[in-house]
Design an enzyme around this catalytic site. Structure first.
Site, short mmCIF file in Angstrom:
data_model
loop_
_atom_site.label_atom_id
_atom_site.label_comp_id
_atom_site.label_asym_id
_atom_site.label_seq_id
_atom_site.Cartn_x
_atom_site.Cartn_y
_atom_site.Cartn_z
N ASP A 66 -7.54 8.54 0.16
CA ASP A 66 -8.07 7.46 0.99
C ASP A 66 -7.80 7.69 2.48
O ASP A 66 -8.31 6.95 3.33
CB ASP A 66 -7.50 6.10 0.56
CG ASP A 66 -8.34 5.46 -0.54
OD1 ASP A 66 -9.41 6.00 -0.88
OD2 ASP A 66 -7.93 4.41 -1.07
N GLY A 84 -13.57 -1.36 -7.10
CA GLY A 84 -14.86 -0.70 -6.88
C GLY A 84 -14.96 0.06 -5.57
O GLY A 84 -16.07 0.20 -5.04
N GLY A 85 -13.83 0.53 -5.03
CA GLY A 85 -13.87 1.33 -3.80
C GLY A 85 -14.59 0.56 -2.71
O GLY A 85 -14.37 -0.63 -2.51
N ARG A 92 0.86 -1.19 0.00
CA ARG A 92 0.00 0.00 0.00
C ARG A 92 0.90 1.24 0.00
O ARG A 92 1.97 1.25 0.61
CB ARG A 92 -0.85 -0.04 1.27
CG ARG A 92 -1.88 1.06 1.40
CD ARG A 92 -3.00 0.90 0.44
NE ARG A 92 -4.14 1.77 0.77
CZ ARG A 92 -5.02 2.19 -0.12
NH1 ARG A 92 -4.91 1.84 -1.40
NH2 ARG A 92 -6.03 2.93 0.24
N SER A 123 -7.55 1.04 3.07
CA SER A 123 -8.01 0.56 1.76
C SER A 123 -9.26 -0.30 1.94
O SER A 123 -9.52 -0.82 3.03
CB SER A 123 -6.91 -0.28 1.12
OG SER A 123 -7.37 -0.88 -0.06
N SER A 124 -10.03 -0.44 0.87
CA SER A 124 -11.15 -1.39 0.87
C SER A 124 -10.79 -2.66 0.09
O SER A 124 -11.63 -3.56 -0.04
CB SER A 124 -12.39 -0.76 0.22
OG SER A 124 -12.82 0.37 0.92
N THR A 176 -4.05 -0.78 -7.38
CA THR A 176 -4.80 0.46 -7.61
C THR A 176 -3.89 1.67 -7.77
O THR A 176 -2.76 1.68 -7.28
CB THR A 176 -5.77 0.70 -6.43
OG1 THR A 176 -6.59 1.83 -6.71
CG2 THR A 176 -5.05 0.94 -5.13
N VAL A 177 -4.42 2.69 -8.48
CA VAL A 177 -3.88 4.05 -8.39
C VAL A 177 -4.97 4.95 -7.79
O VAL A 177 -4.92 6.14 -7.90
CB VAL A 177 -3.40 4.59 -9.75
CG1 VAL A 177 -2.09 3.95 -10.18
CG2 VAL A 177 -4.47 4.43 -10.83
N THR A 192 -9.37 0.75 -9.92
CA THR A 192 -8.61 -0.35 -9.35
C THR A 192 -8.74 -1.59 -10.25
O THR A 192 -9.47 -1.58 -11.23
CB THR A 192 -9.07 -0.58 -7.89
OG1 THR A 192 -9.06 0.67 -7.20
CG2 THR A 192 -8.24 -1.57 -7.13
N1 GLY Z 1 -8.14 3.25 -3.45
C1 GLY Z 1 -9.20 2.37 -3.19
C2 GLY Z 1 -8.96 1.47 -2.04
O1 GLY Z 1 -7.83 1.12 -1.77
O2 GLY Z 1 -9.89 1.12 -1.36
#
Ligand code: GLY
Length: 590
Positions: free
Chosen positions: A439, A488-489, A124, A468-469, A415-416, A397
């Site tokens: 985030d 998808g966040g 991360r 993060s999700s 992800t970016v 993502t």
């Molecule tokens: N940037 C989306 C996540 O990591 O949840």
């Protein structure tokens, strides 16, 4: 936990137990890519434990066919699932830059077939040391959405290059020079950009054109690329070559690092060479739980996904969903989602910076209490449960799922952050930087791009990783297992949750990726139902009568799933049918 005694009223909820299979009507049939294999199985004894098996096939599902093929190329060169994941990750950095890349980060689960062990790689992004909350506020104290989403202030120190080098060194079989070869070739020789990439460039054109290196990369010759053009990325090719030659040092030290820092500082960012040199990927213990006799292995903090998933499954564990009519089944799923998301942002952050009550959140006894607060015939109002608030989730993502012929597995979400990240390409490196700083809970009480509001546990601090999700997961049963995840966040968590339930219900990889989705994230207090869902009108009416606000919503997610049925030794791989560029494929490896 599924076999613990629980209050009778919850073991048999007060709903009409019609035993109707209509509960599954919103799953749609789909095509599955599946090839039978005839390898020799060598089962371990424990029923729900991962079992070592020898097969001749490998399965990869990713969001872009070029990346899936890159993974197979690396397997054919003697690589294992980890090497294939590295090839997929770096190829996606080139062909799907709108979703992930070298300038971003990832979370990955690895299963090592030889030892039977599961581990978790945390790559991360982290905040630079000079992070200041004031940079993300306007003069009047309100959130500055531009600095938190666009340009170098929005970018955390990338984790992907360090994470890939760590994985290759400890768990891979071939050098980075081999696993990065397909990505370098794609960047050097070019490829036809996918329609989502072309659309993303069009949508983010204003931001991309602000920065000369971004404009140079994404508007070659000053023009937006079309799907029939050849899109080359020589800057990223050179950076990939530096990583292939020098590992993580090729990115975090030396010429690439100097250029990253120069470019970031020239456009108002705060990165230093020390920030880059200090970045380290971390190996952590995954979260494990059992549900319906299946072992679920999933992401620990700094993801909130695994904790929320565990809460939801623990809440549902003693409930007989199959005996319910469809309205009540949805009711219980949504109430589990509501309660998990209430805790989601309240407690969680970077485990190296904050103390979290994980024992409580993961405890079946805590879930018992949450379950008892569910009214059998009525929606709970989120406002009745004190806490945080949220709004619409986004869709960015990327996730890939891999099983190699030896049974090694990788579930990896990268992800970016939002589409094309910060829109900032760092000078000659060709690296598109993330906008993951968003985030963090940058301005207390204000939602991020996914409508999530964090507290002090997720406040930005130099060197800290933002919550993060991302929820890369394994679902391991006696006879079948699944490697699963999605972008998808905030919806990642509910997608994986619904995917796991579908897998446990016997669905195959294609059916899992195609099934229509529902989502609730505590706030806004409404149930998103994916457009085109075949939930009957009388079921929707019943849910409304229970007090739910129903929101018909355009599709979300881009799930990639691999399933291995050990009774038949068939692997299947499926890419989300919402994404025409994805590819799930099973191939014999010689
Ligand atoms: N940037 C989306 C996540 O990591 O949840």
């Amino acid at each position: 936990m599924s076999d613990r005694n629980t209050p009778r009223s919850h073991a048999k909820p007060a709903c009409r137990a019609t035993l109707s299979r209509r509960t599954l009507r919103w799953y749609q049939p789909v095509l599955v890519v599946a090839i039978a294999t005839f390898g020799v199985l060598a089962y371990a004894q424990d029923t729900a434990a991962p079992r070592t098996a020898t097969t001749t096939t490998a399965a990869i599902a990713s969001a872009n066919a070029l990346a899936t093929e890159a993974g197979f190329e690396t397997l054919a060169q003697g690589g294992n699932a980890v090497d294939a994941a590295i090839a997929v990750a770096t190829s996606l950095s080139v062909v799907q830059p709108e979703a992930s890349g070298l300038g971003g980060g990832f979370l990955a689960l690895i299963h090592d077939a030889a030892t039977g062990k599961d581990t978790f790689i945390d790559a991360r992004e982290m905040a630079p040391q000079a992070v200041r909350e004031a940079d993300y506020r306007k003069a009047d104290g309100t959130p500055n959405r531009d600095t938190s989403l666009h340009g170098p202030l929005a970018a955390g120190i990338p984790g992907m290059p360090a994470g890939l080098a760590y994985m290759a060194g400890k768990y891979g079989k071939v050098p980075l020079a081999v696993s990065l070869r397909p990505a370098i070739r794609l960047a050097d020789k070019g490829f036809h950009p996918s329609s989502p990439l072309v659309r993303s460039i069009g949508r983010e054109a204003e931001v991309l054109r602000r920065y000369p290196a971004s404009a140079g990369k994404f508007f070659p010759g000053g023009k937006a690329p079309q799907t029939t053009d050849i899109f080359r990325d020589p800057g990223q090719a050179a950076t990939l070559k530096a990583i292939a030659e020098r590992g993580a040092d090729g990115f975090y030290k030396g010429a690439v690092a100097k250029e990253l820092v120069r470019a970031v500082k020239a456009s108002g960012g705060t990165w230093t060479l020390a920030d880059l040199a200090s970045y380290q990927a971390k190996e952590r213990s995954p979260i494990e739980l059992t549900y319906a006799g299946y072992k679920i292995v999933t992401a620990p903090p700094p993801s909130s996904g695994g904790v929320a998933l565990a809460e939801m499954l623990n809440i549902l564990a003693p409930i007989d969903l199959k005996s319910m009519d469809e309205a009540h089944r949805i009711h219980y799923l949504v109430e589990a989602m509501r309660r998990a998301f209430r805790d989601h942002n309240e407690y969680l952050g970077d485990p190296d910076f904050v103390k979290m009550p994980l024992d409580m959140l993961l405890s079946p006894y805590y879930a018992d209490g949450l379950r008892q607060s569910i009214l059998p015939e009525q929606a709970t109002k989120s406002a009745w449960l004190p806490s945080v608030h949220a709004k619409d989730p986004g869709m960015h993502t990327t996730h890939y799922s891999i099983i190699d012929k030896d049974g090694n597995m990788v579930s990896m979400t990268a992800t970016v952050n939002t589409t094309l990240g910060s829109g900032f390409v760092a000078g000659k490196t060709g690296v598109l930087l993330n906008n993951e700083m968003d985030d963090f809970a940058l301005v207390s009480g204000q939602p991020n791009a996914f409508g999530l509001i964090g507290g002090s546990a997720n406040a930005p601090v130099g060197g800290k990783r933002m919550l993060s999700s991302m929820t890369p997961s394994f679902v391991i049963g006696k006879d079948r297992l699944a490697v699963i995840g999605s972008p998808g966040g905030s919806t990642i968590i509910t997608q994986v949750f619904e995917g796991i339930l579908a897998f446990i219900d016997g669905k195959n990889a294609g059916e899992i990726t195609a099934q229509k989705r529902i989502h609730h994230q505590f706030m806004p207090d409404r149930v998103d139902i994916e457009s085109g869902s075949d939930i009957p009108a009388d079921v929707l009416a019943k849910l409304k009568a229970m007090g739910y606000e129903i929101n018909d919503k355009d599709s979300w997610g881009n799930m990639n799933v691999v399933v291995w049925d050990k009774t038949t030794n068939v692997k299947s791989a499926a890419s989300d049918p919402r994404n025409p560029n994805g590819l799930g494929k099973v191939e014999t490896i010689h």
